[in-house]
Motif scaffolding. Sequence first.
Motif, PDB file in Angstrom:
ATOM      1  N   TRP A  13      10.419  -5.537   9.038  1.00 43.81           N
ATOM      2  CA  TRP A  13       9.481  -4.457   9.373  1.00 43.81           C
ATOM      3  C   TRP A  13       9.540  -3.320   8.360  1.00 43.81           C
ATOM      4  N   ASP A  14      10.658  -3.188   7.651  1.00 43.20           N
ATOM      5  CA  ASP A  14      10.703  -2.182   6.587  1.00 43.20           C
ATOM      6  C   ASP A  14       9.739  -2.534   5.454  1.00 43.20           C
ATOM      7  N   GLU A  15       9.596  -3.823   5.183  1.00 45.33           N
ATOM      8  CA  GLU A  15       8.621  -4.245   4.166  1.00 45.33           C
ATOM      9  C   GLU A  15       7.210  -3.880   4.589  1.00 45.33           C
ATOM     10  N   LEU A  16       6.899  -4.060   5.867  1.00 44.30           N
ATOM     11  CA  LEU A  16       5.562  -3.711   6.358  1.00 44.30           C
ATOM     12  C   LEU A  16       5.284  -2.225   6.159  1.00 44.30           C
ATOM     13  N   ALA A  17       6.280  -1.388   6.429  1.00 44.69           N
ATOM     14  CA  ALA A  17       6.086   0.053   6.273  1.00 44.69           C
ATOM     15  C   ALA A  17       5.780   0.419   4.823  1.00 44.69           C
ATOM     16  N   VAL A  18       6.495  -0.198   3.891  1.00 41.35           N
ATOM     17  CA  VAL A  18       6.256   0.076   2.471  1.00 41.35           C
ATOM     18  C   VAL A  18       4.870  -0.409   2.050  1.00 41.35           C
ATOM     19  N   LEU A  19       4.486  -1.599   2.507  1.00 37.84           N
ATOM     20  CA  LEU A  19       3.184  -2.154   2.129  1.00 37.84           C
ATOM     21  C   LEU A  19       2.054  -1.257   2.605  1.00 37.84           C
ATOM     22  N   ARG A  20       2.134  -0.851   3.852  1.00 40.32           N
ATOM     23  CA  ARG A  20       1.064  -0.009   4.394  1.00 40.32           C
ATOM     24  C   ARG A  20       1.022   1.348   3.683  1.00 40.32           C
ATOM     25  N   GLU A  21       2.189   1.921   3.415  1.00 46.51           N
ATOM     26  CA  GLU A  21       2.235   3.224   2.768  1.00 46.51           C
ATOM     27  C   GLU A  21       1.636   3.166   1.362  1.00 46.51           C
ATOM     28  N   GLU A  22       1.936   2.127   0.606  1.00 44.88           N
ATOM     29  CA  GLU A  22       1.427   2.024  -0.762  1.00 44.88           C
ATOM     30  C   GLU A  22      -0.085   1.794  -0.783  1.00 44.88           C
ATOM     31  N   LEU A  23      -0.586   1.027   0.156  1.00 45.85           N
ATOM     32  CA  LEU A  23      -2.034   0.829   0.231  1.00 45.85           C
ATOM     33  C   LEU A  23      -2.751   2.134   0.527  1.00 45.85           C
ATOM     34  N   GLU A  24      -2.192   2.940   1.422  1.00 47.93           N
ATOM     35  CA  GLU A  24      -2.818   4.208   1.763  1.00 47.93           C
ATOM     36  C   GLU A  24      -2.738   5.207   0.608  1.00 47.93           C
ATOM     37  N   LYS A  25      -1.624   5.188  -0.132  1.00 47.00           N
ATOM     38  CA  LYS A  25      -1.513   6.096  -1.271  1.00 47.00           C
ATOM     39  C   LYS A  25      -2.513   5.738  -2.358  1.00 47.00           C
TER      40      LYS A  25
ATOM     41  N   TYR B 239      -0.897  -9.321   5.584  1.00 47.10           N
ATOM     42  CA  TYR B 239       0.457  -8.971   5.172  1.00 47.10           C
ATOM     43  C   TYR B 239       1.341 -10.212   5.254  1.00 47.10           C
ATOM     44  N   VAL B 240       2.109 -10.453   4.208  1.00 49.61           N
ATOM     45  CA  VAL B 240       3.059 -11.566   4.175  1.00 49.61           C
ATOM     46  C   VAL B 240       4.450 -10.975   3.989  1.00 49.61           C
ATOM     47  N   VAL B 241       5.336 -11.192   4.982  1.00 49.13           N
ATOM     48  CA  VAL B 241       6.696 -10.668   4.919  1.00 49.13           C
ATOM     49  C   VAL B 241       7.679 -11.827   5.019  1.00 49.13           C
TER      50      VAL B 241
ATOM     51  N   GLU C 291     -14.297  -2.625 -15.362  1.00 50.64           N
ATOM     52  CA  GLU C 291     -13.216  -2.720 -14.386  1.00 50.64           C
ATOM     53  C   GLU C 291     -13.516  -3.874 -13.446  1.00 50.64           C
ATOM     54  N   LEU C 292     -12.607  -4.837 -13.394  1.00 46.88           N
ATOM     55  CA  LEU C 292     -12.801  -6.039 -12.586  1.00 46.88           C
ATOM     56  C   LEU C 292     -12.089  -5.885 -11.251  1.00 46.88           C
ATOM     57  N   LYS C 293     -12.865  -6.046 -10.174  1.00 46.51           N
ATOM     58  CA  LYS C 293     -12.313  -6.059  -8.825  1.00 46.51           C
ATOM     59  C   LYS C 293     -12.690  -7.397  -8.199  1.00 46.51           C
ATOM     60  N   LEU C 294     -11.702  -8.282  -8.098  1.00 49.01           N
ATOM     61  CA  LEU C 294     -11.965  -9.641  -7.647  1.00 49.01           C
ATOM     62  C   LEU C 294     -12.608  -9.646  -6.268  1.00 49.01           C
ATOM     63  N   LEU C 295     -13.548 -10.538  -6.093  1.00 52.54           N
ATOM     64  CA  LEU C 295     -14.225 -10.689  -4.811  1.00 52.54           C
ATOM     65  C   LEU C 295     -13.602 -11.860  -4.064  1.00 52.54           C
ATOM     66  N   ALA C 296     -12.763 -11.570  -3.098  1.00 54.67           N
ATOM     67  CA  ALA C 296     -12.147 -12.599  -2.266  1.00 54.67           C
ATOM     68  C   ALA C 296     -12.256 -12.168  -0.816  1.00 54.67           C
ATOM     69  N   ASP C 297     -12.441 -13.135   0.069  1.00 54.75           N
ATOM     70  CA  ASP C 297     -12.565 -12.813   1.490  1.00 54.75           C
ATOM     71  C   ASP C 297     -11.244 -12.314   2.061  1.00 54.75           C
ATOM     72  N   ILE C 298     -10.148 -12.928   1.647  1.00 53.65           N
ATOM     73  CA  ILE C 298      -8.823 -12.577   2.154  1.00 53.65           C
ATOM     74  C   ILE C 298      -7.932 -12.200   0.972  1.00 53.65           C
ATOM     75  N   GLY C 299      -7.205 -11.098   1.095  1.00 58.48           N
ATOM     76  CA  GLY C 299      -6.236 -10.703   0.083  1.00 58.48           C
ATOM     77  C   GLY C 299      -4.834 -10.732   0.670  1.00 58.48           C
ATOM     78  N   LEU C 300      -3.932 -11.449   0.026  1.00 62.55           N
ATOM     79  CA  LEU C 300      -2.544 -11.535   0.483  1.00 62.55           C
ATOM     80  C   LEU C 300      -1.748 -10.375  -0.102  1.00 62.55           C
ATOM     81  N   VAL C 301      -1.088  -9.616   0.770  1.00 65.53           N
ATOM     82  CA  VAL C 301      -0.312  -8.450   0.372  1.00 65.53           C
ATOM     83  C   VAL C 301       1.129  -8.684   0.801  1.00 65.53           C
ATOM     84  N   GLY C 302       2.053  -8.532  -0.120  1.00 66.96           N
ATOM     85  CA  GLY C 302       3.447  -8.732   0.236  1.00 66.96           C
ATOM     86  C   GLY C 302       4.373  -8.323  -0.875  1.00 66.96           C
ATOM     87  N   MET C 303       5.655  -8.224  -0.539  1.00 72.32           N
ATOM     88  CA  MET C 303       6.684  -7.913  -1.522  1.00 72.32           C
ATOM     89  C   MET C 303       6.877  -9.100  -2.466  1.00 72.32           C
TER      90      MET C 303
END
Length: 561
Positions: A459-471, A449-451, A295-307
């Motif tokens: 801000w609705d995109e932010l809510a979805v992003l945070r919820e999916e990361l927590e799930k 987070y990139v919106v 299982e590969l988990k990339l090692l990066a200092d910053i991860g961009l999360v967005g729709m």
Amino acid sequence: MSIVGILRFSHRCNVLFRGVRTISSQPDAISEDLDTFRRRRKTDWKRRQRGQTFLDNVIVTVRAGTGGDGCAAFHREKFKPFGPPSGGDGGRGGDVYVLPTSHLTTLSSVPKKIRGENGTHGQGTWQNGKAGAPLVIKVPVGTIVRQLPWDDPRRAKDAWESEEDSLDGLEPSAKRHKMRDNRWVHYPLHHDVNVERDTFKDAEEAHYKAERIRRFESRRKAMQEPIYLDLDKEETSERPVDAPLGTRHQELLGHLVATGGLGGLGNPHFVSADNRSPKFATRGIEGERLTLSLELKLLADIGLVGMPNAGKSTLLRALTGGRAKSEVAGYAFTTLNPVVGTVRVAGDGTFEGSISSQSVHDETWREEQEAREREANGEFATALTRNQLAEEIPESATVPIKPGHHFDIFETFRFTIADNPGLISRASENVGLGHAFLRSMERSLALVYVVDLSIDKPWDELAVLREELEKYQPGMSEKGRIVIANKADLLAGDGDPIEVEKAKEKLRKLEEYVKSDMVLPDGRVLDVVPTSAKFSQNLRRVISLMQKYIEEEREYMEEEK
């Protein structure tokens, strides 16, 4: 059509009809599994299109080399027609190692079936066989290696289970005969004589006793001490400075996962007072067999999360000055595989992308079209490459003037950014590209987070992003540090005062939402930065904030050690 063809066609139709009838009669659970399978197959097809072969999860079957057979021979030379036993031992089977390397970014180069080199057989005049060479499987840095548990149906059978399957259905005498052939080598025309001798029966009993011990130890190790390797850093070996001259430097092999089998014993090992000329030898032992999950988990200092289509790929290209080759287009899910880029920063905060000749990052097809037009016009005939020195650097220079090799003189900090495929609702349930990219962000020091600021409610995109990361993984959203409101150039682009006020109001509402609903457990509030990645605007502030958070996380990790 021939009679045979008609019969085959009828058989296929019957099989197909029975399969459809079975699926339709199954409960809802089976239909849900079928939907999951179809969704996963569609996702795999998306990721394989355009020749992309990124793999971050694969199951491989590993089989170490089998030892060579021992030899049953007698020494023959002039004046010695009846010499002593001279059969050599078989060579040992090759081991299998796993070595992390930074040169790979995907598991697509790892074969599904890995088999070590077998040892060669022993020969007469006491010549032992050659041992099999070790096999090194290179994997990307960030790979986690797990051995599948004993009760996992995907696990490959070991040597004893495979032998039991091959003996199934045979008569007892045929089973005994085949088992002996798998373990013993006889001198020509002496098989029937050997099996009747007491010395052979004693050797066979001792051989089976040692085999039972190996079998018990192998299963105990697989059930109680399964392999688990977290290859989060590249391993290097340096030659000792005080090593004697002429000594060979041992190359780094990595982590041992499967041990090769021992070579068989030649007939000299069975010489005893009762049997001075043994005419049998043992075969080589099979190497370890096991099934590993990589299982590969990339090692990066910053991860961009967005729709999807939020501008993450454009942002990565702008931060790296176009060095990161990420596809940019105006449709969703343009990025199907994670892309990692490196950002280099000078002492005064200047980053390499800001002094690049490319300040506007348009869609990929437009840039390629412009490049072809410039090439047709002959503009590239005398152009220097990005790594060539256009002029000598003046001694009084204190800031970098051009990207390329000479930026190393001014570089004081560097970090990596991972552009991940777009996240949609229910991605934690493996919808869309699902776990395929969430897995690659687990090890990022910080998430950004990139919106899309041009939509009605970013801000609705932010809510979805945070919820999916927590799930997907509880606490993963706590790595969030910055909210980048991208595509700010699309708001009030013509300078209309009313549109400008609307843009300011939308940005203010986004900041209020972040302050009220995106507060970290330690009380910190995420920074909100409006940018235009396409025109490389306000990126210097983004770089300074990223550098700040990375330095904090690195210091924290050093203290934890």
